[in-house]
Design a protein around this motif. Structure first.
Motif, mmCIF file in Angstrom:
data_model
loop_
_atom_site.group_PDB
_atom_site.id
_atom_site.type_symbol
_atom_site.label_atom_id
_atom_site.label_comp_id
_atom_site.label_asym_id
_atom_site.label_seq_id
_atom_site.Cartn_x
_atom_site.Cartn_y
_atom_site.Cartn_z
ATOM 1 N N LYS A 107 1.258 -1.489 0.138
ATOM 2 C CA LYS A 107 -0.290 -0.171 0.025
ATOM 3 C C LYS A 107 0.824 1.194 0.221
ATOM 4 N N THR A 108 0.467 2.215 -0.595
ATOM 5 C CA THR A 108 0.722 3.385 -0.155
ATOM 6 C C THR A 108 1.056 4.493 1.000
ATOM 7 N N ILE A 109 1.843 5.215 1.288
ATOM 8 C CA ILE A 109 2.090 6.036 1.880
ATOM 9 C C ILE A 109 2.253 7.264 2.061
ATOM 10 N N GLY A 110 1.490 8.345 2.293
ATOM 11 C CA GLY A 110 2.033 9.764 1.965
ATOM 12 C C GLY A 110 1.154 9.501 0.395
ATOM 13 N N GLN A 111 1.667 11.020 -0.322
ATOM 14 C CA GLN A 111 1.612 11.397 -1.254
ATOM 15 C C GLN A 111 2.871 11.206 -2.442
ATOM 16 N N ASN A 112 2.594 11.668 -3.911
ATOM 17 C CA ASN A 112 3.881 11.313 -4.542
ATOM 18 C C ASN A 112 3.952 12.489 -4.149
ATOM 19 N N GLN A 113 5.732 12.600 -4.867
ATOM 20 C CA GLN A 113 6.083 13.920 -4.230
ATOM 21 C C GLN A 113 7.378 13.863 -5.466
ATOM 22 N N PRO A 114 7.236 15.215 -5.457
ATOM 23 C CA PRO A 114 8.277 15.319 -6.588
ATOM 24 C C PRO A 114 9.806 15.835 -5.624
ATOM 25 N N ALA A 115 10.991 15.559 -6.339
ATOM 26 C CA ALA A 115 12.285 15.692 -5.823
ATOM 27 C C ALA A 115 12.402 16.898 -5.681
ATOM 28 N N THR A 116 12.043 18.278 -6.333
ATOM 29 C CA THR A 116 12.593 19.089 -6.948
ATOM 30 C C THR A 116 11.557 20.183 -7.853
ATOM 31 N N THR A 117 11.244 21.064 -6.812
ATOM 32 C CA THR A 117 10.522 22.826 -8.261
ATOM 33 C C THR A 117 11.562 23.117 -8.846
ATOM 34 N N ALA A 118 12.827 23.048 -9.514
ATOM 35 C CA ALA A 118 13.178 24.297 -10.030
ATOM 36 C C ALA A 118 12.590 23.545 -11.284
ATOM 37 N N ALA A 119 12.449 24.443 -12.595
ATOM 38 C CA ALA A 119 11.692 23.972 -13.439
ATOM 39 C C ALA A 119 12.343 23.030 -14.678
ATOM 40 N N TYR A 153 13.172 19.465 -15.545
ATOM 41 C CA TYR A 153 13.188 18.202 -14.890
ATOM 42 C C TYR A 153 12.701 17.855 -13.843
ATOM 43 N N LYS A 154 11.519 18.464 -13.381
ATOM 44 C CA LYS A 154 10.968 18.677 -12.119
ATOM 45 C C LYS A 154 9.857 17.270 -12.373
ATOM 46 N N LYS A 155 10.011 16.954 -13.166
ATOM 47 C CA LYS A 155 8.465 15.888 -13.408
ATOM 48 C C LYS A 155 8.908 14.758 -13.616
ATOM 49 N N GLN A 156 10.456 14.913 -13.172
ATOM 50 C CA GLN A 156 10.675 13.629 -13.789
ATOM 51 C C GLN A 156 12.176 12.456 -12.607
ATOM 52 N N LEU A 157 11.892 13.715 -11.442
ATOM 53 C CA LEU A 157 12.295 13.114 -10.153
ATOM 54 C C LEU A 157 10.771 13.559 -8.931
ATOM 55 N N SER A 158 10.311 11.714 -8.928
ATOM 56 C CA SER A 158 9.437 11.301 -8.121
ATOM 57 C C SER A 158 9.961 10.189 -6.828
ATOM 58 N N ILE A 159 9.210 10.759 -6.219
ATOM 59 C CA ILE A 159 9.666 9.832 -4.686
ATOM 60 C C ILE A 159 7.812 9.551 -3.809
ATOM 61 N N HIS A 161 14.960 10.456 -13.944
ATOM 62 C CA HIS A 161 15.668 10.516 -14.894
ATOM 63 C C HIS A 161 16.028 11.756 -15.339
ATOM 64 N N PHE A 162 17.125 11.555 -15.506
ATOM 65 C CA PHE A 162 18.318 13.133 -15.373
ATOM 66 C C PHE A 162 18.318 13.164 -16.897
ATOM 67 N N LYS A 163 18.850 14.515 -17.274
ATOM 68 C CA LYS A 163 19.511 15.149 -18.103
ATOM 69 C C LYS A 163 19.907 14.151 -18.748
ATOM 70 N N ALA A 164 19.586 14.012 -20.025
ATOM 71 C CA ALA A 164 20.640 13.090 -21.470
ATOM 72 C C ALA A 164 21.621 13.645 -21.706
ATOM 73 N N LYS A 165 22.529 12.919 -22.390
ATOM 74 C CA LYS A 165 23.684 13.950 -23.200
ATOM 75 C C LYS A 165 23.302 13.861 -24.318
ATOM 76 N N ASP A 166 24.058 15.609 -24.202
ATOM 77 C CA ASP A 166 24.139 15.804 -26.229
ATOM 78 C C ASP A 166 25.457 16.833 -25.966
ATOM 79 N N ASN A 194 23.096 18.983 -11.290
ATOM 80 C CA ASN A 194 21.691 19.490 -10.523
ATOM 81 C C ASN A 194 20.580 18.761 -10.454
ATOM 82 N N ASN A 195 20.510 18.002 -11.368
ATOM 83 C CA ASN A 195 19.878 16.755 -10.787
ATOM 84 C C ASN A 195 19.847 15.899 -10.434
ATOM 85 N N ALA A 196 21.096 15.120 -9.776
ATOM 86 C CA ALA A 196 22.329 14.298 -8.351
ATOM 87 C C ALA A 196 21.599 15.235 -7.470
ATOM 88 N N ASN A 197 22.097 16.484 -7.702
ATOM 89 C CA ASN A 197 21.731 16.806 -5.805
ATOM 90 C C ASN A 197 20.335 17.652 -5.424
#
Length: 317
Positions: free
Chosen positions: A61-73, A75-81, A99-104, A116-119
């Motif tokens: 079962k789930t506990i609490g709410q699905n949370q984003p890891a960051t409010t930064a603009a 990739y904010k939808k791609q780090l979920s807890i 999901h971290f920033k892809a190489k380009d 930044n994604n890691a931090n």
């Protein structure tokens, strides 16, 4: 529990996946953790993708709410807890899908964004982990030894995939690279019984053709097996706090709030904390306690009428 990344950032996507999974199993056990994410194309911040979870309701079962890891603009939808509890054992753990920033072509800038994604991920875990056992997963778009992963490792996380496979790969740029990762902190690592990559999407060399009819991505999924058990003391010492030091002229760490009336809480050496306002409303507040990890809470305090040293008038509430 199924953790996904690079999903289209629309509310219906996870439910469509869960419905497709339930077609093959009796009882409709698969449940999508709903979100209201609805993003249009965004070339600057790449928030048209999201991470998410589907779980078996007969297992966890789930506990609490699905949370984003960051409010930064970015990739904010791609780090979920999210925090899950196993029904059989009542043990919980914190799961983070990323999901971290892809190489380009601008690799220096891309690496800075992954840093930044890691931090942001680590800060998000500190903010939203309702259980101290933490499992981090996802397409982190960097290989072992690169700076973003070293940031995670320096924070005390280890990679179980390397424990169970000396040369794992999850993507084929050339000879096979490990750019999808799983990390566990110390207490979580003790509860992992296996980890491996399921080579259904990629194939390096001669095996590439046999996967052509089954692949759904250019990455392979991986699996982590858990045997959840408490690695924390089962018996907790009672927390006893005395915020009213003898002889002090103030209330220590307590906070006095007067709602109405002429009197207010104060400290007197002969009587302790006192408030004599019979017709008013006055509150004496303790500091805030974080009880999110507690399985049970009992609160007791002593209340004395008249002199605090007169035990005959003391009451425990």
């Amino acid at each position: 529990i199924y953790a996904f990344c690079e999903l289209e950032a629309k509310p219906i996507i996870l439910q469509q996946l869960a419905d497709s999974m339930n077609v093959r199993v009796e009882g409709n056990p698969y449940v999508a953790i709903a979100d209201e994410i609805d993003e249009d194309w965004d070339a600057e911040y790449n928030n048209t993708l999201k991470s998410g979870f589907i779980y078996r309701k007969d297992k966890v079962k789930t506990i609490g709410q699905n949370q984003p890891a960051t409010t930064a603009a970015y990739y904010k939808k791609q780090l979920s807890i999210h925090v899950f509890e196993e029904l059989a054992s009542h043990e919980r753990f914190t799961l983070s899908m990323n999901h971290f920033k892809a190489k380009d072509n601008s690799e220096d800038q891309a690496n800075a964004k992954r840093v930044n994604n890691a931090n942001q991920l680590l800060q998000g875990v500190k903010n939203y982990a309702l259980d101290p056992d933490v499992l981090i997963m996802g397409d982190l778009n960097c290989e072992v030894g690169e700076e973003p992963l070293k940031i995670i490792e320096d924070a005390g996380y280890v990679e179980p995939l390397l424990k169970y496979n000396n040369n794992p790969y999850s993507h084929c740029y050339g000879g096979g690279e490990l750019i999808d990762h799983v990390y566990a902190n110390a207490s979580m690592a003790e509860q992992i019984t296996g980890a491996g990559i399921f080579h259904i999407s990629t194939g390096c060399g001669s095996s590439a053709s046999k996967n052509a009819g089954h692949r759904y991505s250019d990455h392979d999924p991986y699996m982590v097996a858990l045997n959840l058990a408490s690695v924390h003391p089962t018996e907790c010492e009672p927390m006893q706090f005395d915020y009213l030091p003898t002889g002090a002229d103030d209330l220590g760490a307590m906070s006095a709030v007067s709602i109405s009336g002429q009197w207010f809480w104060r400290y007197q050496s002969g009587y302790g904390a006192t408030c004599q306002d019979k017709g008013g409303e006055d509150w004496l507040l303790t500091p805030v306690y974080n009880l999110s990890l507690a399985s049970a809470v009992n609160v007791a305090f002593d209340h004395a009428i008249n002199n605090a040293n007169d035990m005959s008038t003391q009451q425990t509430l």
